[in-house]
Design a protein around this motif. Structure first.
Motif, PDB file in Angstrom:
ATOM      1  N   GLN A   1      -0.080 -10.535   2.772  1.00 45.68           N
ATOM      2  CA  GLN A   1      -0.015 -10.570   1.315  1.00 45.68           C
ATOM      3  C   GLN A   1       0.481  -9.223   0.803  1.00 45.68           C
ATOM      4  OE1 GLN A   1      -3.065 -12.428  -1.101  1.00 45.68           O
ATOM      5  NE2 GLN A   1      -4.120 -13.194   0.719  1.00 45.68           N
ATOM      6  N   TYR A   2       1.351  -9.271  -0.188  1.00 44.92           N
ATOM      7  CA  TYR A   2       1.855  -8.029  -0.776  1.00 44.92           C
ATOM      8  C   TYR A   2       2.264  -8.289  -2.221  1.00 44.92           C
ATOM      9  CZ  TYR A   2       6.601  -9.864   0.107  1.00 44.92           C
ATOM     10  OH  TYR A   2       7.741 -10.627   0.125  1.00 44.92           O
ATOM     11  N   ASN A   3       2.436  -7.217  -2.968  1.00 40.09           N
ATOM     12  CA  ASN A   3       2.818  -7.342  -4.370  1.00 40.09           C
ATOM     13  C   ASN A   3       4.315  -7.606  -4.497  1.00 40.09           C
ATOM     14  OD1 ASN A   3       0.194  -6.780  -5.281  1.00 40.09           O
ATOM     15  ND2 ASN A   3       0.557  -4.576  -5.237  1.00 40.09           N
ATOM     16  N   GLY A   4       4.669  -8.515  -5.384  1.00 44.58           N
ATOM     17  CA  GLY A   4       6.081  -8.799  -5.599  1.00 44.58           C
ATOM     18  C   GLY A   4       6.280 -10.077  -6.382  1.00 44.58           C
ATOM     19  N   LYS A   5       7.539 -10.323  -6.727  1.00 49.94           N
ATOM     20  CA  LYS A   5       7.908 -11.540  -7.439  1.00 49.94           C
ATOM     21  C   LYS A   5       8.877 -12.332  -6.579  1.00 49.94           C
ATOM     22  CE  LYS A   5       7.510  -9.466 -12.057  1.00 49.94           C
ATOM     23  NZ  LYS A   5       8.242  -9.147 -13.318  1.00 49.94           N
TER      24      LYS A   5
ATOM     25  N   GLY B   1       0.801  -1.217   0.000  1.00 50.11           N
ATOM     26  CA  GLY B   1       0.000   0.000   0.000  1.00 50.11           C
ATOM     27  C   GLY B   1       0.831   1.263   0.000  1.00 50.11           C
ATOM     28  N   GLY B   2       2.006   1.192  -0.623  1.00 46.16           N
ATOM     29  CA  GLY B   2       2.877   2.355  -0.685  1.00 46.16           C
ATOM     30  C   GLY B   2       3.662   2.613   0.581  1.00 46.16           C
ATOM     31  N   GLN B   3       3.569   1.708   1.559  1.00 39.86           N
ATOM     32  CA  GLN B   3       4.278   1.879   2.824  1.00 39.86           C
ATOM     33  C   GLN B   3       5.291   0.758   3.008  1.00 39.86           C
ATOM     34  OE1 GLN B   3       1.688   2.334   6.188  1.00 39.86           O
ATOM     35  NE2 GLN B   3       3.342   2.397   7.685  1.00 39.86           N
TER      36      GLN B   3
END
Length: 258
Positions: free
Chosen positions: A187-191, A154-156
């Motif tokens: 959960q977070y965005n990433g590879k 969330g940008g943090q």
């Protein structure tokens, strides 16, 4: 942080340089400190070249204020050292006591300012005290600094101690990761490929799993599973099993294998 506190001396008087070297090496040896006299020289530029060409130097530096005939004086050298080594322990050993206030003006934050005119015995005692103080601070700094795992959501930016990380797995949707911690799941965005590169302390056991080997409690070789204390498991690829077992043995981790 490296395991050995490096010590440096720049003194353009050869006799005084030899004396400082002897005091430092003897005190390190007698006390069995994890320290070394890395460089002792009469040239300020030689030390600066070393510091700027080596990454992550954390050192104890004994400097004079003036180096006649050289491009760098002690204050300029100390300022540049502070820029490269933010945790530098800097001690000035000089006859120029009137220059001490300049170290505060330039925000060098020296550990000590030893006046040579106090006599050899006093100088020796102060150098030995500074070695002990610097070493104590260095070891405490190492004990309190924890390896951290960082992720963005969330940008943090969030930071958690690595010792709380169990494993990371790929999520059900594209570019989603699931971070399994001791007390929660995030959960977070990433590879997972990016996290493998960013966190070499973690081990890729499967195309879908990146684990913290320190947190494994059991390896089931037959069923190719890794177990954690909370009962969660990860799949281990056949081609990764050998390397994982070797890493566990090399690191002397307490992991049951069957």
């Amino acid at each position: 942080m490296s395991s050995v506190l490096k010590t440096f001396v720049v003194e353009d008087d050869s006799e005084q340089l030899a004396t400082l070297k002897q005091i430092i090496t003897n005190h390190i040896m007698i006390n069995d400190f994890d320290m070394e006299l890395t460089l002792a020289t009469g040239q300020a530029q030689t030390l600066l070249d070393y510091v700027q060409s080596h990454e992550s130097v954390e050192g104890l530096y004994f400097l004079d204020i003036e180096y006649p005939g050289q491009d760098l004086n002690g204050l300029s050298l100390a300022t540049k050292i502070r820029e490269a080594d933010v945790n530098a322990k800097i001690v000035f050993v000089s006859t120029h006591s009137e220059m001490a206030f300049l170290t505060f003006e330039r925000r060098i934050e020296p550990l000590d300012f030893i006046v040579k005119d106090l006599g050899q015995d006093t100088v020796k005692a102060k150098v030995e005290t500074d070695i002990r103080v610097a070493y104590e601070r260095y070891t405490k700094q190492g004990a309190t600094s924890k390896a951290m795992f960082s992720y963005s959501k969330g940008g943090q930016l969030f930071n958690v101690p690595l010792e709380q990380v169990l494993f990371i797995e790929t999520g059900t949707s594209r570019n989603k990761l699931v971070l399994h911690l001791l007390d929660r799941i995030v959960q977070y965005n990433g590879k997972i490929s990016d996290e493998t590169v960013a966190h070499p302390e973690l081990f890729r056991v499967h195309k879908s799993f990146l684990v913290n080997p320190q947190m494994l409690v059991r390896i089931d070789k037959q069923h190719q599973l890794g177990y954690f204390e909370n009962g969660e498991t990860v799949d281990i690829a056949i081609r990764k099993m050998h390397d994982l077992v070797a890493l566990i043995k090399q690191s002397d981790l307490s992991v049951t294998m069957d």
